[in-house]
Design a protein around this motif. Sequence first.
Motif, PDB file in Angstrom:
ATOM      1  N   ASN A   1       0.667  -1.072  -0.047  1.00  0.00           N
ATOM      2  CA  ASN A   1       0.023  -0.118   0.006  1.00  0.00           C
ATOM      3  C   ASN A   1       0.878   1.380  -0.060  1.00  0.00           C
ATOM      4  N   LEU A   2       1.907   1.097   0.737  1.00  0.00           N
ATOM      5  CA  LEU A   2       2.826   2.614   0.698  1.00  0.00           C
ATOM      6  C   LEU A   2       3.464   2.598  -0.664  1.00  0.00           C
ATOM      7  N   GLN A   3       4.074   1.534  -1.068  1.00  0.00           N
ATOM      8  CA  GLN A   3       4.890   1.526  -2.295  1.00  0.00           C
ATOM      9  C   GLN A   3       3.745   2.333  -3.372  1.00  0.00           C
ATOM     10  N   ASN A   4       2.548   1.790  -3.611  1.00  0.00           N
ATOM     11  CA  ASN A   4       1.728   2.448  -4.423  1.00  0.00           C
ATOM     12  C   ASN A   4       1.258   3.660  -4.353  1.00  0.00           C
ATOM     13  N   SER A   5       1.148   3.996  -2.978  1.00  0.00           N
ATOM     14  CA  SER A   5       0.635   5.307  -2.498  1.00  0.00           C
ATOM     15  C   SER A   5       1.756   6.578  -2.629  1.00  0.00           C
ATOM     16  N   PHE A   6       2.862   6.004  -2.452  1.00  0.00           N
ATOM     17  CA  PHE A   6       4.060   7.104  -2.257  1.00  0.00           C
ATOM     18  C   PHE A   6       5.267   6.558  -3.094  1.00  0.00           C
ATOM     19  N   PRO A   7       4.957   6.475  -4.347  1.00  0.00           N
ATOM     20  CA  PRO A   7       6.284   5.990  -5.242  1.00  0.00           C
ATOM     21  C   PRO A   7       7.062   7.069  -5.407  1.00  0.00           C
ATOM     22  N   GLU A   8       6.794   8.399  -5.159  1.00  0.00           N
ATOM     23  CA  GLU A   8       7.886   9.583  -5.008  1.00  0.00           C
ATOM     24  C   GLU A   8       8.675   9.412  -3.777  1.00  0.00           C
ATOM     25  N   LYS A   9       8.337   8.545  -2.709  1.00  0.00           N
ATOM     26  CA  LYS A   9       9.151   8.680  -1.570  1.00  0.00           C
ATOM     27  C   LYS A   9      10.290   7.522  -1.622  1.00  0.00           C
ATOM     28  N   THR A  10      11.324   7.760  -0.939  1.00  0.00           N
ATOM     29  CA  THR A  10      12.405   6.573  -1.066  1.00  0.00           C
ATOM     30  C   THR A  10      12.025   5.324  -0.281  1.00  0.00           C
ATOM     31  N   GLU A  11      12.811   4.270  -0.396  1.00  0.00           N
ATOM     32  CA  GLU A  11      12.559   3.240   0.413  1.00  0.00           C
ATOM     33  C   GLU A  11      12.689   3.165   1.886  1.00  0.00           C
ATOM     34  N   ALA A  12      13.474   4.119   2.247  1.00  0.00           N
ATOM     35  CA  ALA A  12      13.931   4.379   3.429  1.00  0.00           C
ATOM     36  C   ALA A  12      12.754   5.268   4.194  1.00  0.00           C
ATOM     37  N   GLU A  13      12.305   6.252   3.404  1.00  0.00           N
ATOM     38  CA  GLU A  13      11.092   6.917   3.893  1.00  0.00           C
ATOM     39  C   GLU A  13       9.933   5.998   4.218  1.00  0.00           C
ATOM     40  N   ARG A  14       9.517   5.247   3.021  1.00  0.00           N
ATOM     41  CA  ARG A  14       8.580   4.355   3.259  1.00  0.00           C
ATOM     42  C   ARG A  14       8.664   3.255   4.505  1.00  0.00           C
ATOM     43  N   LYS A  15       9.669   2.864   4.653  1.00  0.00           N
ATOM     44  CA  LYS A  15      10.241   2.049   5.791  1.00  0.00           C
ATOM     45  C   LYS A  15       9.915   2.849   7.056  1.00  0.00           C
ATOM     46  N   GLN A  16      10.012   3.985   7.320  1.00  0.00           N
ATOM     47  CA  GLN A  16       9.961   4.676   8.625  1.00  0.00           C
ATOM     48  C   GLN A  16       8.479   4.889   8.632  1.00  0.00           C
ATOM     49  N   ILE A  17       7.688   5.260   7.793  1.00  0.00           N
ATOM     50  CA  ILE A  17       6.130   5.420   7.893  1.00  0.00           C
ATOM     51  C   ILE A  17       5.701   3.938   8.265  1.00  0.00           C
ATOM     52  N   GLU A  18       6.418   2.715   7.649  1.00  0.00           N
ATOM     53  CA  GLU A  18       5.542   1.570   7.950  1.00  0.00           C
ATOM     54  C   GLU A  18       5.875   1.283   9.495  1.00  0.00           C
ATOM     55  N   LYS A  19       7.158   1.610   9.941  1.00  0.00           N
ATOM     56  CA  LYS A  19       7.404   1.389  11.387  1.00  0.00           C
ATOM     57  C   LYS A  19       6.661   2.164  12.446  1.00  0.00           C
ATOM     58  N   ASN A  20       6.418   3.467  11.970  1.00  0.00           N
ATOM     59  CA  ASN A  20       5.822   4.245  12.777  1.00  0.00           C
ATOM     60  C   ASN A  20       4.220   4.097  12.755  1.00  0.00           C
ATOM     61  N   TYR A  21       3.753   3.516  11.612  1.00  0.00           N
ATOM     62  CA  TYR A  21       2.444   2.918  11.757  1.00  0.00           C
ATOM     63  C   TYR A  21       2.218   1.915  12.832  1.00  0.00           C
ATOM     64  N   PHE A  22       3.053   0.936  12.531  1.00  0.00           N
ATOM     65  CA  PHE A  22       2.762  -0.123  13.815  1.00  0.00           C
ATOM     66  C   PHE A  22       2.996   0.144  15.012  1.00  0.00           C
ATOM     67  N   LYS A  23       3.965   1.040  15.403  1.00  0.00           N
ATOM     68  CA  LYS A  23       3.710   1.858  16.523  1.00  0.00           C
ATOM     69  C   LYS A  23       2.190   2.371  17.131  1.00  0.00           C
ATOM     70  N   TYR A  24       2.168   2.928  16.114  1.00  0.00           N
ATOM     71  CA  TYR A  24       0.578   3.769  16.279  1.00  0.00           C
ATOM     72  C   TYR A  24      -0.582   2.872  16.320  1.00  0.00           C
ATOM     73  N   LEU A  25      -0.478   1.701  15.626  1.00  0.00           N
ATOM     74  CA  LEU A  25      -1.469   0.724  15.594  1.00  0.00           C
ATOM     75  C   LEU A  25      -1.672  -0.048  16.915  1.00  0.00           C
ATOM     76  N   ALA A  26      -0.512  -0.308  17.641  1.00  0.00           N
ATOM     77  CA  ALA A  26      -0.288  -0.912  18.890  1.00  0.00           C
ATOM     78  C   ALA A  26      -1.132   0.062  19.902  1.00  0.00           C
ATOM     79  N   ASP A  27      -0.789   1.303  19.707  1.00  0.00           N
ATOM     80  CA  ASP A  27      -1.428   2.267  20.702  1.00  0.00           C
ATOM     81  C   ASP A  27      -2.870   2.397  20.556  1.00  0.00           C
ATOM     82  N   LEU A  28      -3.365   2.314  19.230  1.00  0.00           N
ATOM     83  CA  LEU A  28      -4.811   2.336  19.054  1.00  0.00           C
ATOM     84  C   LEU A  28      -5.694   1.170  19.250  1.00  0.00           C
ATOM     85  N   ILE A  29      -4.974   0.054  19.523  1.00  0.00           N
ATOM     86  CA  ILE A  29      -5.575  -1.013  19.930  1.00  0.00           C
ATOM     87  C   ILE A  29      -5.714  -0.897  21.397  1.00  0.00           C
ATOM     88  N   VAL A  30      -4.937  -0.365  22.292  1.00  0.00           N
ATOM     89  CA  VAL A  30      -5.116  -0.385  23.610  1.00  0.00           C
ATOM     90  C   VAL A  30      -6.209   0.822  24.041  1.00  0.00           C
TER      91      VAL A  30
END
Length: 291
Positions: free
Chosen positions: A50-79
Amino acid sequence: MINKGLSRLSLFFLYLISLLPFWLLYLISDLLFAVLYYIVGYRRQVVQENLQNSFPEKTEAERKQIEKNYFKYLADLIVETVKMVSISKEELQRRVVLTNPEIIERYTKENKSITAVAGHYCNWEWAGLEFSVDSRLFFIYKPLSSKTFDDFFIKVRSRFGGVAVAMKQTLRTMVAHKNEFTVTVFAGDQTPVQTDANYFTTFLNQPTAVFLGIEKIAKLIDSAVIFYDMKRVKRGYYTYTIVPLVEHTKSSAEYEITDAHVKYLEMMIRREPQYWLWSHRRWKFKPGDNN
């Protein structure tokens, strides 16, 4: 009978967890992030695609950081969602603040009903629960397969006065209350069933099927269409702002309402992408798949 008993036991366990203080819940969230991201790898392939298709202009490192930040927030959202089971009205309103209540006051005085659109962005559940405290709020939901869990989540979301309306009952409910002031909340980024995918627009760089029911119902009852613009201030604290999108819906052009809420959601996501539900399979089909 056994499955029903296990479901009830699970719900009781969730209630006990919800009683924990926030500092302990966020400690659990930190551990949950490690499990989801590093051990289980929960839907990481879906998120990455989803991130690759949504943000093709971003670098792989930038998308990787978004991915990690997303999972951190997803855990917060669950609790935080679990905390909804027992959070007090006062605590919720301290943590979720509406920045411009005067917009709602104006619509109330004019007796002009509101069709509110939200995305699966930030803690949309908390925003809806807080908004229901002082408003006659209908929230549209898709029933779960488990009746026990479905009844449980309806009860939680209705704690402060919100009224649950199953998606198939939306039109009938809105017509029944068309002469009253109401606020009806829809999730604007739900994927329609494939047979109802009659309209595609560009969303996050991809052709995307959009549910047209929001536009149809808003026009039918001539409600104002607004968007929930939600921001995370810090861990466990949010603000949301009411953004008027279309005031006079009956005279609006075809797809004007739909395009307006889709574009606004995309703007929010691009602003802080880690807070959208990237693990959702939003792009299940493409134009022409029904042919």
